[in-house]
Scaffold this motif. Structure first.
Motif, mmCIF file in Angstrom:
data_model
loop_
_atom_site.group_PDB
_atom_site.id
_atom_site.type_symbol
_atom_site.label_atom_id
_atom_site.label_comp_id
_atom_site.label_asym_id
_atom_site.label_seq_id
_atom_site.Cartn_x
_atom_site.Cartn_y
_atom_site.Cartn_z
ATOM 1 N N GLU A 139 -77.044 -102.902 -15.732
ATOM 2 C CA GLU A 139 -77.934 -102.429 -16.389
ATOM 3 C C GLU A 139 -78.680 -102.199 -17.763
ATOM 4 O O GLU A 139 -77.340 -103.079 -18.268
ATOM 5 C CB GLU A 139 -77.238 -100.235 -16.441
ATOM 6 N N VAL A 171 -80.389 -99.547 -20.898
ATOM 7 C CA VAL A 171 -79.949 -98.692 -21.317
ATOM 8 C C VAL A 171 -81.276 -98.805 -22.307
ATOM 9 O O VAL A 171 -80.587 -99.242 -23.058
ATOM 10 C CB VAL A 171 -78.891 -98.346 -21.681
ATOM 11 N N LYS A 225 -91.259 -92.599 -20.842
ATOM 12 C CA LYS A 225 -90.939 -91.936 -19.483
ATOM 13 C C LYS A 225 -91.540 -92.860 -18.181
ATOM 14 O O LYS A 225 -91.167 -93.212 -17.540
ATOM 15 C CB LYS A 225 -91.034 -90.467 -19.213
ATOM 16 N N ALA A 242 -89.265 -98.533 -11.679
ATOM 17 C CA ALA A 242 -88.060 -98.290 -11.380
ATOM 18 C C ALA A 242 -87.438 -98.869 -10.315
ATOM 19 O O ALA A 242 -86.306 -99.116 -9.970
ATOM 20 C CB ALA A 242 -88.154 -96.740 -10.873
ATOM 21 N N ARG A 282 -82.460 -97.700 -16.992
ATOM 22 C CA ARG A 282 -81.829 -96.430 -17.316
ATOM 23 C C ARG A 282 -82.271 -96.309 -18.774
ATOM 24 O O ARG A 282 -82.592 -97.066 -19.730
ATOM 25 C CB ARG A 282 -80.096 -96.563 -17.474
ATOM 26 N N LEU A 283 -82.713 -94.780 -18.700
ATOM 27 C CA LEU A 283 -83.799 -94.773 -19.545
ATOM 28 C C LEU A 283 -82.645 -93.289 -20.125
ATOM 29 O O LEU A 283 -82.315 -92.273 -19.722
ATOM 30 C CB LEU A 283 -84.885 -93.962 -19.145
ATOM 31 N N TYR A 284 -83.103 -93.110 -21.492
ATOM 32 C CA TYR A 284 -81.842 -92.025 -22.324
ATOM 33 C C TYR A 284 -82.752 -91.714 -23.500
ATOM 34 O O TYR A 284 -83.144 -91.526 -24.349
ATOM 35 C CB TYR A 284 -80.903 -92.014 -22.553
ATOM 36 N N VAL A 310 -75.902 -91.761 -18.573
ATOM 37 C CA VAL A 310 -77.274 -92.091 -17.758
ATOM 38 C C VAL A 310 -75.946 -93.872 -17.130
ATOM 39 O O VAL A 310 -77.083 -94.577 -16.801
ATOM 40 C CB VAL A 310 -78.575 -92.565 -18.724
ATOM 41 N N THR A 311 -75.395 -94.210 -17.373
ATOM 42 C CA THR A 311 -74.362 -95.584 -17.592
ATOM 43 C C THR A 311 -73.929 -95.258 -16.376
ATOM 44 O O THR A 311 -73.019 -94.640 -16.266
ATOM 45 C CB THR A 311 -73.953 -95.964 -18.072
ATOM 46 N N SER A 312 -73.581 -96.324 -15.671
ATOM 47 C CA SER A 312 -72.353 -96.611 -14.359
ATOM 48 C C SER A 312 -71.293 -96.629 -15.374
ATOM 49 O O SER A 312 -70.322 -96.788 -14.850
ATOM 50 C CB SER A 312 -72.560 -97.407 -13.176
ATOM 51 N N ARG A 342 -69.854 -92.782 -16.031
ATOM 52 C CA ARG A 342 -69.604 -92.514 -14.484
ATOM 53 C C ARG A 342 -68.402 -92.493 -13.640
ATOM 54 O O ARG A 342 -67.969 -93.530 -13.588
ATOM 55 C CB ARG A 342 -70.917 -92.531 -13.575
#
Length: 128
Positions: free
Chosen positions: A28, A30, A68, A75, A82-84, A123-125, A128
């Motif tokens: 990913e 970010v 965004k 996407a 990933r966007l934060y 927002v990241t694996s 999580r």
């Protein structure tokens, strides 16, 4: 802004990030969106500040919306993106950066940095 096309670079920039994400086969990528402006403006002679606080807040909103939009467009073809939005961790109720979370009107202090790191993990694996 009164400058048409002033955000045009964002589409190309996000496209290059998407290409990197796909070609490098990373899990990913970010991107943290810029923090909101502060009432306590950042002033440095080498980095001139243009516009009122309200104008900077309006342009900041336009920048965030464009990022965004560009990320949404990529996407499907770049699932590693990933966007934060750092406003989630840094904004006061009025939308501006909370004064207790920065040390100069622009850069996060230790508490602000910790909040961004904690929230960005979501927002990241990794988080999580």
């Amino acid at each position: 802004s009164d400058r048409p096309g002033y955000l045009a670079f964002i589409d190309d920039y996000v496209g290059r990030i998407a290409t990197f994400a796909n070609e490098s086969k990373v899990r990913e990528v970010v991107m943290l969106l810029p923090p909101p402006p502060s009432h306590d403006g950042f002033y440095h002679p080498k980095f001139p500040v243009v516009g009122t606080t309200e104008e900077r807040m309006r342009v900041h909103g336009e920048v965030i919306a464009k990022y965004k939009e560009a990320f949404a467009a990529h996407a499907a073809s770049a699932p590693a993106l990933r966007l934060y939005d750092t406003r989630e961790a840094l904004a006061a109720p009025d939308g501006y950066m909370s004064p207790e979370l920065n040390y100069d009107g622009c850069h996060t202090n230790e508490e602000g940095g910790a909040r961004v790191r904690e929230a960005a993990r979501a927002v990241t694996s990794i988080g999580r």
